[in-house]
Design an enzyme around this catalytic site. Structure first.
Site, short mmCIF file in Angstrom:
data_model
loop_
_atom_site.label_atom_id
_atom_site.label_comp_id
_atom_site.label_asym_id
_atom_site.label_seq_id
_atom_site.Cartn_x
_atom_site.Cartn_y
_atom_site.Cartn_z
CE LYS A 1 12.25 51.75 47.70
NZ LYS A 1 13.00 52.42 46.61
CE1 TYR B 1 8.35 51.06 47.54
CE2 TYR B 1 7.81 51.25 49.61
CZ TYR B 1 8.40 51.83 48.48
OH TYR B 1 8.97 53.14 48.61
CB SER C 1 11.15 53.78 52.41
OG SER C 1 9.78 53.94 52.81
P1 NAD Z 1 7.80 58.17 41.27
O1 NAD Z 1 6.93 57.10 40.90
O2 NAD Z 1 7.19 59.55 41.18
O3 NAD Z 1 9.17 58.22 40.50
C1 NAD Z 1 9.79 56.99 40.04
C2 NAD Z 1 10.45 57.32 38.61
O4 NAD Z 1 10.91 55.99 38.02
C3 NAD Z 1 9.23 57.38 37.67
O5 NAD Z 1 9.32 58.50 36.85
C4 NAD Z 1 9.14 56.01 36.88
O6 NAD Z 1 8.60 56.29 35.45
C5 NAD Z 1 10.43 55.68 36.81
N1 NAD Z 1 10.73 54.21 36.69
C6 NAD Z 1 10.12 53.18 37.50
N2 NAD Z 1 10.79 52.08 37.00
C7 NAD Z 1 11.58 52.39 36.03
C8 NAD Z 1 12.69 51.67 35.47
N3 NAD Z 1 12.48 50.16 35.51
N4 NAD Z 1 13.13 52.18 34.55
C9 NAD Z 1 13.27 53.52 34.26
N5 NAD Z 1 12.40 54.37 35.06
C10 NAD Z 1 11.55 53.69 35.77
O7 NAD Z 1 8.31 57.73 42.74
P2 NAD Z 1 8.81 58.84 43.61
O8 NAD Z 1 7.76 59.31 44.66
O9 NAD Z 1 9.73 60.02 43.09
O10 NAD Z 1 9.93 57.92 44.46
C11 NAD Z 1 11.33 57.69 44.19
C12 NAD Z 1 11.91 56.64 44.90
O11 NAD Z 1 11.88 56.99 46.09
C13 NAD Z 1 11.30 55.26 44.77
O12 NAD Z 1 12.29 54.28 44.77
C14 NAD Z 1 10.51 55.10 46.27
O13 NAD Z 1 10.33 53.67 46.29
C15 NAD Z 1 11.25 55.97 47.10
N6 NAD Z 1 10.42 56.24 47.83
C16 NAD Z 1 9.35 57.23 47.91
C17 NAD Z 1 8.81 57.52 49.02
C18 NAD Z 1 7.52 58.58 48.75
O14 NAD Z 1 6.66 58.82 49.51
N7 NAD Z 1 7.38 59.02 47.43
C19 NAD Z 1 9.12 57.21 50.24
C20 NAD Z 1 10.21 56.73 50.52
C21 NAD Z 1 10.89 56.09 49.60
C1 UD1 Z 2 2.90 55.19 52.83
C2 UD1 Z 2 3.18 53.78 52.62
C3 UD1 Z 2 4.58 53.78 52.86
C4 UD1 Z 2 5.19 54.67 51.78
C5 UD1 Z 2 4.90 56.01 52.02
C6 UD1 Z 2 5.18 56.79 51.05
C7 UD1 Z 2 1.08 52.27 53.29
C8 UD1 Z 2 0.93 51.47 54.46
N1 UD1 Z 2 2.56 52.97 53.65
O1 UD1 Z 2 3.13 55.56 54.15
O2 UD1 Z 2 5.07 52.34 52.64
O3 UD1 Z 2 6.85 54.70 52.33
O4 UD1 Z 2 3.37 55.91 52.02
O5 UD1 Z 2 5.00 58.24 51.47
O6 UD1 Z 2 0.67 52.39 52.51
N2 UD1 Z 2 -4.36 58.63 55.74
C9 UD1 Z 2 -5.80 58.94 55.96
N3 UD1 Z 2 -6.62 59.34 54.97
C10 UD1 Z 2 -6.05 58.95 53.56
C11 UD1 Z 2 -4.59 58.76 53.40
C12 UD1 Z 2 -3.84 58.58 54.41
O7 UD1 Z 2 -6.02 59.28 57.16
O8 UD1 Z 2 -6.87 59.05 52.70
C13 UD1 Z 2 -3.40 58.49 56.93
C14 UD1 Z 2 -2.81 57.31 57.32
O9 UD1 Z 2 -3.58 56.34 57.84
C15 UD1 Z 2 -1.49 57.76 57.93
C16 UD1 Z 2 -1.31 59.03 57.33
O10 UD1 Z 2 -2.46 59.41 56.78
O11 UD1 Z 2 -1.57 57.81 59.29
C17 UD1 Z 2 -0.20 59.18 56.15
O12 UD1 Z 2 -0.63 58.25 55.04
P1 UD1 Z 2 0.04 58.12 53.72
O13 UD1 Z 2 0.34 59.45 53.22
O14 UD1 Z 2 -0.44 56.81 52.94
O15 UD1 Z 2 1.66 57.50 54.12
P2 UD1 Z 2 1.93 56.54 55.22
O16 UD1 Z 2 0.96 55.47 55.73
O17 UD1 Z 2 2.86 57.12 56.30
#
Ligand code: NAD
Ligand code: UD1
Length: 335
Positions: A153, A149, A125
Site C-alpha cells: 500500500k 501487505y 489503508s
Molecule cells: P476483496 O478481496 O473482497 O476484493 C478485492 C477484489 O479484487 C476481489 O474480488 C478479487 O477477486 C479481485 N482481484 C484481486 N486481484 C486481482 C487482479 N490482479 N485482477 C483482477 N481482480 C483482482 O477485498 P476488499 O476488502 O474489497 O478490499 C478492496 C481493496 O481495499 C484492496 O486493495 C484492499 O487492500 C483495500 N483495503 C481493504 C480493507 C478492508 O478492511 N477490507 C482495508 C483497507 C484497504
Molecule cells: C487488520 C489488518 C490490517 C488491515 C485490516 C483490514 C492485521 C495485523 N491488520 O486490521 O492491515 O488493513 O485488518 O480491515 O491483521 N480481534 C480479536 N479477535 C479476532 C480478530 C480480531 O480480538 O478473532 C481484535 C484485534 O486484536 C483488533 C480488532 O479485533 O484489536 C480488529 O481486528 P481486525 O478486524 O483483524 O482488524 P485490524 O487488526 O485493525
C-alpha cells in the site's frame, strides 16, 4: 460517466459499484474472481436494476486491460480496488503480494496514459501509518508499514505520487480506509471471506451463526478504556459513499494529488463491538480472552476532518447499523 472498478466484485468494490450506479454513472468492472464470486454481479443488478459491463480478467494482464480500454475509450476514472489483502499470507508469500498489488497499478497507469484517462482513486489503508502514540491519525502523520501487505500500500502511494508529479494534469486521490464492516441493507452484498476469518466482524458473525464456537479476544491488557484493542470501524455503505465524494471532486476540479482518511473518527474496543452485536442481534457471541495477536497495536482511529472539509464526507451509520447489517448478511448467506 463511465467508471472502471478493478476488483469490483469484492467486498468494498461491490458496494461501491452500487453507489456508482445509483449516482447516475455507468460501472464497468474487471475482476479475476480470485477472491469473489460471479453471483455478485447478479446481486448488483438486482439492487440497482443495471448490470455493470463485466470483464473476467486479471489487471496484471496488460493485454486484457488494453482490450478493455479499446472497447471503452471514454472511461472517466478508475477506482483501483483489486489486490490481495491478507496480512498473514503476505508475510508467507511476499512476492505474490508485491506482484499483484504493484503490477496491477503499473499496468493501469500505462494503459490509462495511452487513453488520456486522468482520474485515479486508490484503495489505501490505515495500515500505511507508522505506529503512533498520538490519535486520531491525520493524513500528514509519519508513514511506515510493518508487513509486506502494508508495504504494497505504501509503495503504491509512492508510485502514484511520483507519477502524478511527473504528470501534473493527472488526478490521484488516495483513500486510506480504516476498518470497514457491515453490509448492504438488502442483505445481498457483504463480506464473505473464505475459510476461518482473520478479521473481527466476520469472525463474530460466524460465532453468531454457530459455525464457530466462540470469539478469542486478542488481549485485554492494552492501555485502552477496557484493555481490548480499539479501532475505527466504518460502515461499508459510508465507505462506498466516500468514493462518490472523491469522484465528484474530480469532476469539479483538477485535484492533483490528495489523500483522505475514510473513518468515523470514533474508536470502539473489541468489547464495544461484541456487546453492541449481542445487544442488537440477541446474545449470540461468547468470548474468551487470549494473548495478544503479534503485530497488533492498542489503538487506531482516524481524524475524519480533512475528508469532511474537502470532500463533504460525513458518515451516517451507527455501530448498531454495522452490527445488524453484518449479521443479516451472514444469516442470509450462511453456507
Ligand atoms: P476483496 O478481496 O473482497 O476484493 C478485492 C477484489 O479484487 C476481489 O474480488 C478479487 O477477486 C479481485 N482481484 C484481486 N486481484 C486481482 C487482479 N490482479 N485482477 C483482477 N481482480 C483482482 O477485498 P476488499 O476488502 O474489497 O478490499 C478492496 C481493496 O481495499 C484492496 O486493495 C484492499 O487492500 C483495500 N483495503 C481493504 C480493507 C478492508 O478492511 N477490507 C482495508 C483497507 C484497504
Ligand atoms: C487488520 C489488518 C490490517 C488491515 C485490516 C483490514 C492485521 C495485523 N491488520 O486490521 O492491515 O488493513 O485488518 O480491515 O491483521 N480481534 C480479536 N479477535 C479476532 C480478530 C480480531 O480480538 O478473532 C481484535 C484485534 O486484536 C483488533 C480488532 O479485533 O484489536 C480488529 O481486528 P481486525 O478486524 O483483524 O482488524 P485490524 O487488526 O485493525
Amino acid at each position: 460517466m463511465k467508471i472502471l472498478l478493478t476488483g469490483g466484485l469484492g467486498y468494498i468494490g461491490s458496494h461501491t459499484a452500487v453507489e456508482v450506479i445509483n449516482s447516475g454513472n455507468e460501472a464497468i468492472i474487471i475482476d479475476n474472481l480470485s477472491n469473489s464470486k460471479i453471483e455478485v454481479l447478479d446481486k448488483i443488478e438486482k439492487i440497482t436494476g443495471r448490470r455493470p459491463k463485466f470483464y473476467q480478467d486479471d489487471v496484471c494482464d496488460i493485454s486484457a486491460l488494453k482490450k478493455l480500454f479499446a472497447e471503452n475509450p471514454d472511461i472517466f476514472a478508475v477506482i483501483h480496488f483489486a489486490g490481495f489483502k491478507a496480512v498473514g499470507e503476505s508475510c508467507k508469500e511476499p512476492l505474490k503480494y508485491y506482484k499483484n498489488n504493484l503490477l496491477s497499478t503499473l499496468n493501469l497507469l500505462e494503459v490509462m496514459e495511452s487513453y488520456q484517462c486522468k482520474n485515479f482513486i486508490f484503495s489505501s489503508s490505515a495500515t500505511v501509518y507508522a505506529v503512533s502514540e498520538i490519535m486520531p491519525l491525520e493524513e500528514d502523520f509519519p508513514l511506515g508499514a510493518s508487513n509486506p501487505y502494508g508495504r504494497t500500500k505504501l509503495f503504491n502511494e509512492e508510485i502514484l505520487k511520483d507519477y502524478q508529479s511527473a504528470h501534473p494534469d493527472f488526478n490521484v486521490i488516495l483513500l486510506r480506509y480504516f476498518n470497514p464492516i457491515g453490509a448492504h441493507e438488502s442483505g445481498l452484498l457483504g463480506e464473505d471471506p473464505n475459510g476461518i476469518p482473520n478479521n473481527l466482524m466476520p469472525y463474530i458473525c460466524k460465532v453468531a451463526t454457530g459455525e464457530l464456537d466462540h470469539l478469542n479476544i486478542f488481549g485485554n491488557d492494552y492501555k485502552t478504556k477496557d484493555g481490548t484493542g480499539v479501532r475505527d470501524y466504518i460502515h461499508i455503505m459510508d465507505l462506498a459513499n466516500g468514493h462518490i465524494k472523491a469522484l465528484e471532486k474530480m469532476t469539479k476540479e483538477n485535484v492533483g494529488l490528495k489523500i483522505y482518511n475514510l473513518g468515523t473518527g470514533t474508536g470502539y474496543s473489541v468489547l464495544d463491538i461484541v456487546n453492541t452485536f449481542n445487544k442488537v442481534n440477541g446474545n449470540l457471541v461468547k468470548y474468551e480472552f487470549t494473548s495478544r495477536r503479534p503485530g497488533d497495536i492498542a489503538e487506531c482511529y482516524a481524524s475524519p476532518s480533512k475528508a469532511e472539509k474537502e470532500l463533504g464526507f460525513k458518515t451516517t451509520k451507527s455501530l448498531e447499523d454495522m452490527c445488524k447489517s453484518s449479521y443479516q448478511y451472514q444469516k442470509q448467506n450462511k453456507k
